[in-house]
Scaffold this active site. Sequence first.
Site, PDB file in Angstrom:
ATOM      1  N   ASP A  82       2.983  40.286  52.457  1.00 49.70           N
ATOM      2  CA  ASP A  82       1.938  39.324  52.073  1.00 49.70           C
ATOM      3  C   ASP A  82       2.355  37.928  52.554  1.00 49.70           C
ATOM      4  O   ASP A  82       3.494  37.502  52.308  1.00 49.70           O
ATOM      5  CB  ASP A  82       1.815  39.365  50.536  1.00 49.70           C
ATOM      6  N   THR A 252      -3.923  40.424  44.211  1.00 51.39           N
ATOM      7  CA  THR A 252      -3.776  40.018  42.806  1.00 51.39           C
ATOM      8  C   THR A 252      -2.299  39.924  42.452  1.00 51.39           C
ATOM      9  O   THR A 252      -1.559  40.899  42.586  1.00 51.39           O
ATOM     10  CB  THR A 252      -4.436  41.060  41.879  1.00 51.39           C
TER      11      THR A 252
HETATM   12  P1  13P Z   1      -3.699  35.210  42.689  1.00 50.78           P
HETATM   13  O1  13P Z   1      -2.740  34.075  42.505  1.00 50.78           O
HETATM   14  O2  13P Z   1      -5.085  34.816  42.378  1.00 50.78           O
HETATM   15  O3  13P Z   1      -3.287  36.442  41.964  1.00 50.78           O
HETATM   16  O4  13P Z   1      -3.699  35.584  44.259  1.00 50.78           O
HETATM   17  C1  13P Z   1      -2.650  36.336  44.791  1.00 50.78           C
HETATM   18  C2  13P Z   1      -2.687  36.410  46.280  1.00 50.78           C
HETATM   19  O5  13P Z   1      -3.633  36.023  46.933  1.00 50.78           O
HETATM   20  C3  13P Z   1      -1.504  36.990  46.924  1.00 50.78           C
HETATM   21  O6  13P Z   1      -1.594  36.952  48.308  1.00 50.78           O
HETATM   22  O1  G3H Z   2       0.609  34.310  47.684  1.00 49.06           O
HETATM   23  C1  G3H Z   2       0.730  34.982  46.720  1.00 49.06           C
HETATM   24  C2  G3H Z   2       1.518  34.791  45.552  1.00 49.06           C
HETATM   25  O2  G3H Z   2       0.825  34.819  44.361  1.00 49.06           O
HETATM   26  C3  G3H Z   2       2.602  33.769  45.596  1.00 49.06           C
HETATM   27  O3  G3H Z   2       3.681  34.568  45.611  1.00 49.06           O
HETATM   28  O4  G3H Z   2       5.452  33.266  44.441  1.00 49.06           O
HETATM   29  O5  G3H Z   2       5.942  35.382  45.701  1.00 49.06           O
HETATM   30  O6  G3H Z   2       5.381  33.304  46.957  1.00 49.06           O
HETATM   31  P1  G3H Z   2       5.195  34.065  45.676  1.00 49.06           P
HETATM   32 ZN    ZN Z   3      -2.590  35.230  49.044  1.00 48.97          ZN
END
Ligand code: 13P
Ligand code: G3H
Ligand code: ZN
Length: 308
Positions: A82, A252
């Site tokens: 991600d 999420t």
């Molecule tokens: P939220 O902070 O709304 O859960 O989004 C998470 C997200 O987009 C991770 O890539």
């Molecule tokens: O981008 C998505 C997350 O909610 C942030 O994640 O704290 O692991 O970087 P992170």
């Molecule tokens: Zn995100």
Amino acid sequence: MPLVSGKLLLEKAHEFGFAIGAFNFNNMEFLKAILEAAEEEEAPVFVQTTESAIRYAGIEFLSGMVHAVKDKYSIPFALHLDHGKHVETVLLAIRHGYTSVMIDCSDRPYEENLEVTRKVVSLCAPLGIAVEAELGRLGGVEDNVESLEEVLVDPDQAKEFALRTGIDALAPAIGTAHGAFKFKGEAKLDFERLRKVKELTNLPLVLHGASGVYYEYVNEINTYGGDIKGAKGVPDDDVRKAVELGINKVNTDTDLRLAFIATLRRLMSEERKNVDPRKFLKPAMEEVKEMVKRRIRLYGSSGRASLF
Ligand code: 13P
Ligand code: G3H
Ligand code: ZN
């Protein structure tokens, strides 16, 4: 059919018009909660780690756990990177058996985002690994410094970007933000923009920053010593509408964090003599599992494992 390419998940969700939950994990408790919830809901799922999750736990632990348990589950699931910000992280993920990656250069100039994304597609496509990219910027507008028009995705640019990169999925910025404080006033998503992006790209689309930030968890955290007053998320109806308009993967993280922290805070305040972490962690893990199930139902992916 356990660990599969993200391509397969994205294509089915796009074809059948539903969304698959993509849930973040940093440790065993979240990973187990996500996979057990998906198994019970008979839902395909993405388990995903950010670069900061990798810094926190180490990629060997994160990917090692997934590969160690993958045959325990019958649902199809993908291990996804991600918000990978660098080609080096993508290479690291490939070496550790990730089946899907996001390259996120949305904070760089358009042409640079495009070039890095093309490179990542050229590395991943021959290996059957899915590539997601982002256009526009999440997080919204800061006090009139920028107009929404400048930070939200441009649908024509999205079409060109999709054609020139060959990505498998696109995350278009339509007004959501990461974390527990998404909107100052009312939630406002640009659905018309989303509709145009779907029409022009005909790609699987990803909604980031989609957590609901439910009142009961915010309240529990505030009651037991936390301070997250003013936290606000995306209403469930807006998520449903976004899925109807072509979102096929919903990220999420925050909702899982809130469920976990609310339970920990309450139990640590109530059970003051306990020093066995498992007595706090197990119920917190159960609460995360319930949250994952709730979100899976919202995305319309319950029972969809049978499509694979
Ligand atoms: P939220 O902070 O709304 O859960 O989004 C998470 C997200 O987009 C991770 O890539
Ligand atoms: O981008 C998505 C997350 O909610 C942030 O994640 O704290 O692991 O970087 P992170
Ligand atoms: Zn995100």
